[in-house]
Every structure is written in C-alpha cells, then in structure tokens.
Motif scaffolding. Structure first.
Motif, mmCIF file in Angstrom:
data_model
loop_
_atom_site.group_PDB
_atom_site.id
_atom_site.type_symbol
_atom_site.label_atom_id
_atom_site.label_comp_id
_atom_site.label_asym_id
_atom_site.label_seq_id
_atom_site.Cartn_x
_atom_site.Cartn_y
_atom_site.Cartn_z
ATOM 1 N N ASN A 240 67.480 -32.217 -36.424
ATOM 2 C CA ASN A 240 68.949 -32.066 -37.127
ATOM 3 C C ASN A 240 68.812 -31.380 -38.544
ATOM 4 N N LEU A 241 69.657 -30.705 -39.143
ATOM 5 C CA LEU A 241 69.680 -29.979 -40.378
ATOM 6 C C LEU A 241 71.280 -30.494 -40.966
ATOM 7 N N ASN A 242 71.076 -30.936 -42.273
ATOM 8 C CA ASN A 242 72.091 -31.149 -42.974
ATOM 9 C C ASN A 242 72.444 -29.961 -44.074
ATOM 10 N N ILE A 243 73.737 -29.684 -44.099
ATOM 11 C CA ILE A 243 74.133 -28.439 -45.058
ATOM 12 C C ILE A 243 75.244 -29.136 -45.942
ATOM 13 N N ASN A 244 75.065 -29.159 -47.090
ATOM 14 C CA ASN A 244 75.748 -29.447 -48.279
ATOM 15 C C ASN A 244 76.640 -28.404 -48.703
ATOM 16 N N THR A 245 78.067 -28.492 -48.213
ATOM 17 C CA THR A 245 79.034 -27.431 -48.522
ATOM 18 C C THR A 245 79.648 -27.322 -49.740
ATOM 19 N N GLU A 246 79.325 -28.376 -50.684
ATOM 20 C CA GLU A 246 79.686 -28.308 -52.001
ATOM 21 C C GLU A 246 78.911 -27.450 -52.772
ATOM 22 N N LEU A 247 77.791 -27.053 -52.193
ATOM 23 C CA LEU A 247 76.890 -26.307 -53.102
ATOM 24 C C LEU A 247 76.997 -24.621 -52.857
ATOM 25 N N LEU A 248 78.006 -24.596 -52.148
ATOM 26 C CA LEU A 248 78.327 -23.052 -51.548
ATOM 27 C C LEU A 248 79.543 -22.544 -52.296
ATOM 28 N N GLU A 249 79.347 -21.040 -52.350
ATOM 29 C CA GLU A 249 80.451 -20.015 -52.862
ATOM 30 C C GLU A 249 81.345 -20.229 -51.885
ATOM 31 N N ASP A 250 82.559 -20.051 -52.136
ATOM 32 C CA ASP A 250 83.710 -20.134 -51.216
ATOM 33 C C ASP A 250 83.730 -19.051 -50.092
ATOM 34 N N ASP A 251 83.522 -17.863 -50.532
ATOM 35 C CA ASP A 251 83.307 -16.984 -49.425
ATOM 36 C C ASP A 251 82.227 -17.146 -48.283
ATOM 37 N N SER A 252 81.120 -17.503 -48.963
ATOM 38 C CA SER A 252 80.037 -18.037 -47.841
ATOM 39 C C SER A 252 80.367 -19.083 -47.262
ATOM 40 N N ARG A 253 81.183 -20.150 -47.756
ATOM 41 C CA ARG A 253 81.353 -21.424 -47.006
ATOM 42 C C ARG A 253 82.533 -21.069 -45.800
ATOM 43 N N ASN A 254 83.051 -20.163 -46.088
ATOM 44 C CA ASN A 254 84.072 -19.725 -45.022
ATOM 45 C C ASN A 254 83.370 -18.728 -43.989
ATOM 46 N N ASP A 255 82.637 -17.899 -44.312
ATOM 47 C CA ASP A 255 81.641 -17.231 -43.433
ATOM 48 C C ASP A 255 80.702 -18.071 -42.570
ATOM 49 N N LEU A 256 80.274 -19.317 -43.289
ATOM 50 C CA LEU A 256 79.433 -20.163 -42.427
ATOM 51 C C LEU A 256 80.336 -20.943 -41.389
ATOM 52 N N LEU A 257 81.540 -21.205 -41.605
ATOM 53 C CA LEU A 257 82.363 -21.992 -40.801
ATOM 54 C C LEU A 257 82.963 -21.082 -39.607
ATOM 55 N N ARG A 258 83.060 -19.858 -39.919
ATOM 56 C CA ARG A 258 83.564 -18.867 -39.125
ATOM 57 C C ARG A 258 82.242 -18.768 -37.972
ATOM 58 N N VAL A 259 80.963 -18.487 -38.481
ATOM 59 C CA VAL A 259 79.917 -18.567 -37.289
ATOM 60 C C VAL A 259 79.901 -19.683 -36.934
ATOM 61 N N LEU A 260 79.835 -21.018 -37.232
ATOM 62 C CA LEU A 260 79.682 -22.085 -36.605
ATOM 63 C C LEU A 260 81.053 -22.354 -35.512
ATOM 64 N N GLY A 261 82.154 -21.915 -35.948
ATOM 65 C CA GLY A 261 83.251 -22.014 -34.925
ATOM 66 C C GLY A 261 83.060 -21.289 -33.820
ATOM 67 N N SER A 262 82.232 -20.045 -33.856
ATOM 68 C CA SER A 262 81.813 -19.091 -32.714
ATOM 69 C C SER A 262 81.219 -20.020 -31.673
ATOM 70 N N LEU A 263 80.352 -20.696 -32.120
ATOM 71 C CA LEU A 263 79.326 -21.365 -31.180
ATOM 72 C C LEU A 263 80.189 -22.193 -30.029
ATOM 73 N N GLU A 264 79.924 -21.867 -28.808
ATOM 74 C CA GLU A 264 80.356 -22.671 -27.771
ATOM 75 C C GLU A 264 79.553 -24.145 -27.548
ATOM 76 N N ILE A 265 80.153 -25.149 -27.983
ATOM 77 C CA ILE A 265 79.975 -26.319 -28.261
ATOM 78 C C ILE A 265 80.920 -27.291 -27.887
ATOM 79 N N ASP A 266 80.674 -28.299 -27.095
ATOM 80 C CA ASP A 266 81.583 -29.293 -26.773
ATOM 81 C C ASP A 266 82.316 -30.191 -28.069
ATOM 82 N N ASN A 267 83.510 -30.039 -28.389
ATOM 83 C CA ASN A 267 83.918 -30.774 -29.712
ATOM 84 C C ASN A 267 83.457 -30.203 -30.928
ATOM 85 N N ASN A 268 83.459 -28.810 -30.901
ATOM 86 C CA ASN A 268 83.076 -28.355 -32.042
ATOM 87 C C ASN A 268 84.239 -28.270 -33.142
#
Length: 139
Positions: free
Chosen positions: A101-129
C-alpha cells in the motif's frame, strides 16, 4: 505529471535548516571549546536544507506512463491499473494493491496538484472509488 509540494513546505524547510546551520556556525565561532555538538547541529541543518532541495527538484509524486511514483528517500512506485482499493481520510489517501500500500499526505500538496491527483484517481475504474467524477470546487 508532477504532483508538487506546497511552497510553504519547501520554503520552511530551507528557512529552518539554514537557520539551524547558521546558529551552529555562530556557536562554533563564538565557543570553539567543545565543537562536537555544534558540528552535529551544523550537519543536521545542512541535511534539512539538502532534503528540501531534493524535495524541490523531485517533488512529491510523479504520474507517468501508467505509474505513480512517490519520491521519498526510498522511492515507491505503483502501476495505476494494479490499484485495487482507495481509502480517503481527512488529509490522507491510502492506495492498495495486492502486495503493498501507499500513503499520500494531501496536506503537503499544492492546491492545483491536489486537484490533478484527485482527478487521476477518480478516473481509475475501481469499486467504491471515492473520487469518481471528481471536479474541483471553483470559487
């Protein structure tokens, strides 16, 4: 795509490490009697500055060619299509594969980068994403 640290995190590391090293250097000049403690303090201050330079150059995460890489002293890479589960907590995201597993601390991220990361994670086809259809709030 680079997921960047916030400027506040980067600059505070430079500032605190430099300040720590400066105080050690001043103590070495002022009191050369017992220099070992001050050499240690100088080394630690320079180490914090070097770690901040490393973070500024490599940033927090790299998403490239279907891989997500966390740039810490011990790099960790995941294939995005092997992610089986995502858990979201306040200030933290956990990604799970069958092996690790991998832990990502979103409080360390720049706002635009956090949005990009969440967009990429949202595009993954995973149950209960939790990030499916993520779109950042605009003000």
């Amino acid at each position: 795509m680079k997921i960047k640290y916030s400027k506040k995190r980067l600059y505070s590391g430079f500032f605190l490490g430099g300040l720590f090293a400066l105080f050690a250097l001043l103590r070495l000049i002022d009191d050369p009697e017992n220099p070992w403690l001050y050499f240690l303090q100088l080394f630690l201050g320079l180490f914090v500055v070097a770690a901040s330079l490393y973070e500024k150059h490599f940033q927090y995460l790299l998403i490239e060619n279907g891989f997500l890489t966390k740039n810490t002293l011990r790099r960790k890479s995941f294939q995005l299509d092997k992610i089986e589960r995502i858990q979201s907590f306040p200030g933290k995201i956990k990604l799970f594969t069958s092996e690790e597993n991998l832990n990502i601390n979103t409080e360390l991220l720049e706002d635009d980068s956090r949005n990009d990361l969440l967009r990429v994670l949202g595009s993954l086809e995973i149950d209960n994403n939790p990030f499916i259809g993520y779109s950042p709030k605009t003000s």
